[in-house]
Design a protein around this motif. Sequence first.
Motif, PDB file in Angstrom:
ATOM      1  N   ILE A  81       0.848  -1.195   0.000  1.00 34.98           N
ATOM      2  CA  ILE A  81       0.000   0.000   0.000  1.00 34.98           C
ATOM      3  C   ILE A  81       0.885   1.247   0.000  1.00 34.98           C
ATOM      4  CG2 ILE A  81      -1.624   1.350   1.394  1.00 34.98           C
ATOM      5  CD1 ILE A  81      -2.855  -1.255   2.328  1.00 34.98           C
ATOM      6  N   GLY A  82       0.522   2.240  -0.779  1.00 36.42           N
ATOM      7  CA  GLY A  82       1.269   3.497  -0.822  1.00 36.42           C
ATOM      8  C   GLY A  82       1.669   3.856  -2.236  1.00 36.42           C
ATOM      9  N   THR A  83       2.716   4.633  -2.349  1.00 35.87           N
ATOM     10  CA  THR A  83       3.190   5.079  -3.656  1.00 35.87           C
ATOM     11  C   THR A  83       4.030   3.990  -4.307  1.00 35.87           C
ATOM     12  OG1 THR A  83       3.230   7.363  -2.884  1.00 35.87           O
ATOM     13  CG2 THR A  83       4.466   6.865  -4.883  1.00 35.87           C
ATOM     14  N   ALA A  84       3.668   3.617  -5.537  1.00 34.94           N
ATOM     15  CA  ALA A  84       4.386   2.560  -6.255  1.00 34.94           C
ATOM     16  C   ALA A  84       5.786   3.021  -6.623  1.00 34.94           C
ATOM     17  CB  ALA A  84       3.612   2.156  -7.511  1.00 34.94           C
ATOM     18  N   GLY A  85       6.736   2.077  -6.553  1.00 34.13           N
ATOM     19  CA  GLY A  85       8.117   2.437  -6.855  1.00 34.13           C
ATOM     20  C   GLY A  85       8.378   2.662  -8.333  1.00 34.13           C
ATOM     21  N   GLY A  86       7.567   2.078  -9.202  1.00 32.16           N
ATOM     22  CA  GLY A  86       7.829   2.198 -10.628  1.00 32.16           C
ATOM     23  C   GLY A  86       7.381   3.508 -11.234  1.00 32.16           C
ATOM     24  N   ASP A  87       6.098   3.867 -11.013  1.00 33.70           N
ATOM     25  CA  ASP A  87       5.565   5.076 -11.655  1.00 33.70           C
ATOM     26  C   ASP A  87       5.239   6.190 -10.675  1.00 33.70           C
ATOM     27  OD1 ASP A  87       3.416   3.971 -10.367  1.00 33.70           O
ATOM     28  OD2 ASP A  87       2.329   3.402 -12.182  1.00 33.70           O
ATOM     29  N   GLY A  88       5.420   5.958  -9.393  1.00 35.68           N
ATOM     30  CA  GLY A  88       5.175   7.001  -8.404  1.00 35.68           C
ATOM     31  C   GLY A  88       3.703   7.318  -8.180  1.00 35.68           C
TER      32      GLY A  88
ATOM     33  N   PHE B  63      -7.170   3.721  -2.004  1.00 31.85           N
ATOM     34  CA  PHE B  63      -8.614   3.956  -1.963  1.00 31.85           C
ATOM     35  C   PHE B  63      -8.966   5.439  -1.855  1.00 31.85           C
ATOM     36  CE2 PHE B  63      -7.737  -0.188  -0.031  1.00 31.85           C
ATOM     37  CZ  PHE B  63      -8.437  -1.020  -0.896  1.00 31.85           C
ATOM     38  N   GLY B  64      -8.118   6.275  -2.407  1.00 27.19           N
ATOM     39  CA  GLY B  64      -8.364   7.701  -2.403  1.00 27.19           C
ATOM     40  C   GLY B  64      -8.087   8.390  -1.085  1.00 27.19           C
ATOM     41  N   LEU B  65      -7.577   7.660  -0.087  1.00 26.23           N
ATOM     42  CA  LEU B  65      -7.298   8.253   1.226  1.00 26.23           C
ATOM     43  C   LEU B  65      -5.895   8.852   1.235  1.00 26.23           C
ATOM     44  CD1 LEU B  65      -8.735   5.472   3.585  1.00 26.23           C
ATOM     45  CD2 LEU B  65      -9.817   7.620   2.927  1.00 26.23           C
ATOM     46  N   ARG B  66      -5.812  10.105   1.615  1.00 32.21           N
ATOM     47  CA  ARG B  66      -4.515  10.793   1.650  1.00 32.21           C
ATOM     48  C   ARG B  66      -3.569  10.124   2.644  1.00 32.21           C
ATOM     49  NH1 ARG B  66      -4.976  16.763   3.651  1.00 32.21           N
ATOM     50  NH2 ARG B  66      -5.522  15.571   5.516  1.00 32.21           N
ATOM     51  N   GLU B  67      -4.131   9.610   3.762  1.00 33.06           N
ATOM     52  CA  GLU B  67      -3.294   9.024   4.812  1.00 33.06           C
ATOM     53  C   GLU B  67      -2.600   7.743   4.349  1.00 33.06           C
ATOM     54  OE1 GLU B  67      -6.486  11.474   6.672  1.00 33.06           O
ATOM     55  OE2 GLU B  67      -6.391   9.916   5.128  1.00 33.06           O
ATOM     56  N   LEU B  68      -3.136   7.114   3.300  1.00 32.11           N
ATOM     57  CA  LEU B  68      -2.551   5.851   2.838  1.00 32.11           C
ATOM     58  C   LEU B  68      -1.537   6.030   1.716  1.00 32.11           C
ATOM     59  CD1 LEU B  68      -5.641   3.454   2.838  1.00 32.11           C
ATOM     60  CD2 LEU B  68      -3.812   3.614   4.528  1.00 32.11           C
ATOM     61  N   ARG B  69      -1.314   7.256   1.277  1.00 27.35           N
ATOM     62  CA  ARG B  69      -0.376   7.457   0.165  1.00 27.35           C
ATOM     63  C   ARG B  69       1.054   7.082   0.541  1.00 27.35           C
ATOM     64  NH1 ARG B  69      -2.429  13.255  -2.460  1.00 27.35           N
ATOM     65  NH2 ARG B  69      -4.468  12.455  -3.201  1.00 27.35           N
ATOM     66  N   ASP B  70       1.386   7.225   1.807  1.00 31.13           N
ATOM     67  CA  ASP B  70       2.723   6.828   2.264  1.00 31.13           C
ATOM     68  C   ASP B  70       2.744   5.413   2.815  1.00 31.13           C
ATOM     69  OD1 ASP B  70       3.861   9.262   1.574  1.00 31.13           O
ATOM     70  OD2 ASP B  70       3.303  10.173   3.498  1.00 31.13           O
ATOM     71  N   GLY B  71       1.637   4.696   2.689  1.00 31.01           N
ATOM     72  CA  GLY B  71       1.580   3.312   3.147  1.00 31.01           C
ATOM     73  C   GLY B  71       1.139   3.190   4.597  1.00 31.01           C
ATOM     74  N   ILE B  72       0.942   1.955   5.009  1.00 33.05           N
ATOM     75  CA  ILE B  72       0.602   1.651   6.399  1.00 33.05           C
ATOM     76  C   ILE B  72       1.891   1.673   7.219  1.00 33.05           C
ATOM     77  CG2 ILE B  72      -0.267  -0.116   7.977  1.00 33.05           C
ATOM     78  CD1 ILE B  72      -2.477   1.080   6.374  1.00 33.05           C
ATOM     79  N   GLY B  73       1.910   2.443   8.279  1.00 31.98           N
ATOM     80  CA  GLY B  73       3.095   2.541   9.110  1.00 31.98           C
ATOM     81  C   GLY B  73       3.438   1.225   9.785  1.00 31.98           C
ATOM     82  N   PHE B  74       4.728   0.932   9.858  1.00 33.18           N
ATOM     83  CA  PHE B  74       5.164  -0.313  10.487  1.00 33.18           C
ATOM     84  C   PHE B  74       4.815  -0.340  11.968  1.00 33.18           C
ATOM     85  CE2 PHE B  74       8.349  -2.786  12.809  1.00 33.18           C
ATOM     86  CZ  PHE B  74       8.249  -4.001  12.175  1.00 33.18           C
TER      87      PHE B  74
END
Length: 479
Positions: free
Chosen positions: A180-187, A193-204
């Motif tokens: 989940i988050g920003t893909a490494g290939g195309d950014g 799911f359109g949630l801003r909080e998930l753009r950086d992925g789920i925190g460890f």
Amino acid sequence: MSAHIWDGLLLALSGEALLYAGLGALLGTFVGVLPGLGPVATIALLLPVSFQMSPSGALILLAGIYYGAQYGSSTTAILINVPGEASGTVTAIEGHRLARTGRATEALAVAALSSLMAGLIAALILAVATPPLAAFALAIGPAETAAILLGGAILAVLISSEGTARAVMMLGLGGLIGLIGTAGGDGQPRFSFGLRELRDGIGFTPLVVGLFGFSELIALMTRRPEEQPAVPRRWWPGYAAIRGWEAPALRGSVIGSLVGLLPGATTLMASFLAYSAEKRLKRGGALAGVAAPEAANNAAAQTSFVMLFGLGLPANAATAVLVGAMMLNGLPPGPALFSHSPSLFWTFVGSLVVANFMLVVLNLPLVGIWARLVLVPPAILAPAIIVAAALGILASGGAPFDVLALMVFGLFGHACRRNGFPLMPMLMGYVIAPPFEDHLRRAITHARGDWTILLANPFLMTALALAMLVAVVKYRAGS
């Protein structure tokens, strides 16, 4: 190379390293004594605190909690037949029998000394085996690295004690969450799911604290206080009373060291194998039944660091949490650590030796204090830890969304535990998915987009063949 070794070993004797080694040993013993909490949950709960430490201090502290819990578990296992860690279940078989006959002091002394022997042997194996394994890992390409990550993850799931189908499903779910988050290939955002909080992925931190810490504390609040332990009046029985513990402890150390090198193998598995071997040999009596499994679980716990430092591959749930902790503290897990911080590995090895001696001091003279910790009501202990964990996440820079994620994963983890779904494969999938994707993407790029080259890779084919072989053997054993 030798300069880095001496620098690292000297740093292990510095005030900071000694402080964190001692603190890790103390907390690990505390965790091992308290039935149900476990080292994985405690490491997860302390992740926010580790951000305020130096990277080496955080690694020494969190690792000390892991192997320190193996020591502390033997105290309640022997005295009241309630191990704080799963591996202590095997120690309790003969240890509690000795305690009921008035020989608790002998059993506790053998458990501590066997653990010390195992720890020193494991430290030697770690120092000898890890550098060449890391050099080998650095010499291979991205396709081979991806194959090792995939094969290790699948093998860890297949040799686990849980059902294979459920474990594989949880491994896949963890992998999806890790992507989940920003893909490494195309950014571009992926699975957000359109949630801003998930753009950086789920925190460890919220994920692992929720899955292992929050869910364990929910279960802890439902447990009843344990019975009053029978505390020994003296802590050292005299060496003549425990003569003969050395050979069983040595055999247990060897068995545990080998088991610890396997992905997915647990300290409980190591203890059981060592105990079974002693029963077949029929040597040493009841004390051998304490020495061998106790040495095996400590050796397995500490040799699991070989895979962590050599390949960046977590061998179990605790080392998977340590992988995340290393990344959060700016340390690359695996062979890249030797080029990023070449002295840190040797600092860790030196601290491992120091902490093993500290643990003997904590587990023999202070046995009376540790034994009484089981009387703390869980209804008082658990809520305080939950509040402290949430505040720690916020204080370390987390957002309110992270606290919400902590609660969601905590409830999810509790539901999984109640219904027999293992959490370790999910955590392993989360940790392994991002580097696996990165190495796989690079391998395909090097092959100019030709996927068929991967099918001719011997590492990948060997990993998949080994996983399939273990799956077939496990299926036939269960049918």
